[in-house]
Motif scaffolding. Sequence first.
Motif, PDB file in Angstrom:
ATOM      1  N   LEU A   1       0.801  -1.227   0.000  1.00 30.19           N
ATOM      2  CA  LEU A   1       0.000   0.000   0.000  1.00 30.19           C
ATOM      3  C   LEU A   1       0.833   1.275   0.000  1.00 30.19           C
ATOM      4  CD1 LEU A   1      -2.808   1.168   0.006  1.00 30.19           C
ATOM      5  CD2 LEU A   1      -2.889   0.860   2.491  1.00 30.19           C
ATOM      6  N   GLY A   2       1.924   1.298   0.749  1.00 26.13           N
ATOM      7  CA  GLY A   2       2.735   2.516   0.823  1.00 26.13           C
ATOM      8  C   GLY A   2       3.258   2.942  -0.536  1.00 26.13           C
ATOM      9  N   LYS A   3       3.771   1.976  -1.307  1.00 25.86           N
ATOM     10  CA  LYS A   3       4.308   2.293  -2.626  1.00 25.86           C
ATOM     11  C   LYS A   3       3.217   2.815  -3.552  1.00 25.86           C
ATOM     12  CE  LYS A   3       6.311  -1.805  -3.020  1.00 25.86           C
ATOM     13  NZ  LYS A   3       6.445  -2.256  -1.631  1.00 25.86           N
ATOM     14  N   ARG A   4       2.075   2.113  -3.593  1.00 22.31           N
ATOM     15  CA  ARG A   4       1.010   2.546  -4.500  1.00 22.31           C
ATOM     16  C   ARG A   4       0.446   3.907  -4.102  1.00 22.31           C
ATOM     17  NH1 ARG A   4       2.626  -2.875  -4.591  1.00 22.31           N
ATOM     18  NH2 ARG A   4       1.969  -3.833  -6.561  1.00 22.31           N
ATOM     19  N   SER A   5       0.263   4.110  -2.803  1.00 26.21           N
ATOM     20  CA  SER A   5      -0.277   5.393  -2.350  1.00 26.21           C
ATOM     21  C   SER A   5       0.645   6.544  -2.720  1.00 26.21           C
ATOM     22  CB  SER A   5      -0.503   5.370  -0.832  1.00 26.21           C
ATOM     23  OG  SER A   5      -1.507   4.457  -0.477  1.00 26.21           O
ATOM     24  N   ASN A   6       1.960   6.324  -2.599  1.00 25.27           N
ATOM     25  CA  ASN A   6       2.883   7.422  -2.890  1.00 25.27           C
ATOM     26  C   ASN A   6       3.189   7.554  -4.375  1.00 25.27           C
ATOM     27  OD1 ASN A   6       3.272   9.012  -0.700  1.00 25.27           O
ATOM     28  ND2 ASN A   6       5.154   8.069  -0.018  1.00 25.27           N
TER      29      ASN A   6
ATOM     30  N   ALA B   1       8.343   5.863   0.275  1.00 22.54           N
ATOM     31  CA  ALA B   1       7.371   4.763   0.146  1.00 22.54           C
ATOM     32  C   ALA B   1       8.083   3.416   0.146  1.00 22.54           C
ATOM     33  CB  ALA B   1       6.567   4.942  -1.140  1.00 22.54           C
ATOM     34  N   TRP B   2       9.163   3.303  -0.625  1.00 23.17           N
ATOM     35  CA  TRP B   2       9.907   2.036  -0.663  1.00 23.17           C
ATOM     36  C   TRP B   2      10.534   1.748   0.701  1.00 23.17           C
ATOM     37  CZ3 TRP B   2       8.079   3.113  -5.269  1.00 23.17           C
ATOM     38  CH2 TRP B   2       8.020   2.108  -6.230  1.00 23.17           C
ATOM     39  N   ILE B   3      11.068   2.775   1.345  1.00 22.63           N
ATOM     40  CA  ILE B   3      11.666   2.579   2.667  1.00 22.63           C
ATOM     41  C   ILE B   3      10.612   2.117   3.669  1.00 22.63           C
ATOM     42  CG2 ILE B   3      12.704   3.800   4.635  1.00 22.63           C
ATOM     43  CD1 ILE B   3      14.169   5.553   2.559  1.00 22.63           C
ATOM     44  N   SER B   4       9.432   2.743   3.628  1.00 23.32           N
ATOM     45  CA  SER B   4       8.368   2.411   4.572  1.00 23.32           C
ATOM     46  C   SER B   4       7.875   0.983   4.373  1.00 23.32           C
ATOM     47  CB  SER B   4       7.211   3.401   4.416  1.00 23.32           C
ATOM     48  OG  SER B   4       6.132   3.045   5.239  1.00 23.32           O
ATOM     49  N   ASP B   5       7.624   0.598   3.113  1.00 25.31           N
ATOM     50  CA  ASP B   5       7.096  -0.738   2.837  1.00 25.31           C
ATOM     51  C   ASP B   5       8.119  -1.835   3.082  1.00 25.31           C
ATOM     52  OD1 ASP B   5       4.577   0.063   2.200  1.00 25.31           O
ATOM     53  OD2 ASP B   5       4.698  -0.360   0.059  1.00 25.31           O
ATOM     54  N   ASN B   6       9.383  -1.584   2.738  1.00 24.90           N
ATOM     55  CA  ASN B   6      10.391  -2.639   2.763  1.00 24.90           C
ATOM     56  C   ASN B   6      11.277  -2.593   4.013  1.00 24.90           C
ATOM     57  OD1 ASN B   6       9.504  -3.610   0.256  1.00 24.90           O
ATOM     58  ND2 ASN B   6      10.796  -2.169  -0.853  1.00 24.90           N
TER      59      ASN B   6
END
Length: 497
Positions: free
Chosen positions: A166-171, A334-339
């Motif tokens: 979700l984080g990547k898609r949202s951002n 976003a990538w940092i948050s998700d991964n």
Amino acid sequence: MSLQPKKEYESSQRPKIPWYYYLWDSFGKEPAERRLLVRLDLSLLVFSTLGLIMRYIDQTNLSTAFVSGMKEELSMFGLEYNYCNTAWSVGYVIGQIPGNILLNKVSPHYIVFGLEIGWSIMTLCTTWVKNWHQLCFIRFMVGLFESAYYPGLLFLIGSWYTKDELGKRSNIFQAATAGGTLISGVMQAGIYKTLNGKHGMAGWRWIFTIDAIISIPIAISAFFLIPDLPWDIKPNWIFKQKDIDLARKRLTIAKRQGPQKGGLNKKLIWNIISTWHIWVFTFVYSCYIFSQNPQQSMSFWLKYSKDPKYSVEQINYYPCGIWSTQIVSALGFAWISDNLLKGRRWPPLLLVALWHCIDCALLAGLPVYPDNRAGRWVLYYLSGIVNCTPGLLYAWCSEIIGESSEKRGIVMGTFNSVAFSFNAWLPLLLFKQTEQPTVHKGNIAASVATALQFLGILGILYLSTRDFNRQVQEESFDEGLQTPGEIEDVDRKERSV
């Protein structure tokens, strides 16, 4: 077997996570899940993002047109520019909550199509305005049609994707706001240079015509490609029944529920107003929206510069650095948050708020036109970092309020609506057109707002963790288990498949 990061309910004998999983999460999924995500990304993500790019081109072309000849042609020498922005904000505020409620009641592809066609026609009408009063009315209508698009599509994205996605898609969706703003400046500069005076029409008018011509085909495409909510969708030429069944299973594991029959009732309304979510999320988002205002000062800073003197094309091109910074920071965080952060949203949100508080304070304290202007260029450009906030905040909201689709939609619509209702009149006091680009009081207020935003994010973290701990304790009690002595931070718990 899926090759995602280990969940607490999965076996410890899971395969090592391949490096390419961190580039794009669907690479590490099982074939059926990967197929579902590819179809979602190519339909929902791509066309919602294209629509948002056009929405932001239509929204921000007022500021680029203003510094490209509109001010002089429509005699907007006082606060008329502020009034037009306020008219847009009023329309935007009015349509937020009703639009998000409709998304739970009516097929989203009808709603999205109607919104996009509506603002495209209103944008086209801007081509022929004769005075700023007509412009005010049109901006109100543009705001009304644009109102439900941004929170509504983030609600829809949050209804399909799970926490590690979700984080990547949202951002990516959020980055489209910067893409639209950036393209608007570049288009206005190019159009002014090549079409100014063509067929007796000023260059700034051509931008609205071209915007509409591009927007209408995207709106028509969205009608056929934007999916309904996963709980309501029927098999179609994109999503087969097995895709729909898998999507619903994923969301069940993620503890995310769809619209309930009779779900919008007095009990729900009381649940919304008696819990913290609507109040704290609204407070944080309102602070964020207001804190963006210093970014608009860069165009005025360039326009009113005496030495050097900038051309109309340069005034449109140079602020694009702000939106480039936003795109890079939105995607990076976003990538940092998700991964790397395993789905935790609060660390980048706090870091970004802290930086923007400092940035606005420096804009307020430093000279506006010093001999060496490099520092102010940097501060304006880096102010774009704060714009990665909405994507992460909306993703966090979708995860925290997963138990009720109706509540999630109303809360998202409310905090966006309230934020823009404050931003409809505060700039009239603190970011007056006649006080640009200095706006000393406005920059100080933006710094204070971002500090309050920082505290609000800490509040969301505390309250969501408290609620999660209580839920675990209640479930343990119901199952006759011993209450755990230590519960992890709620954002460390992954509930997606």
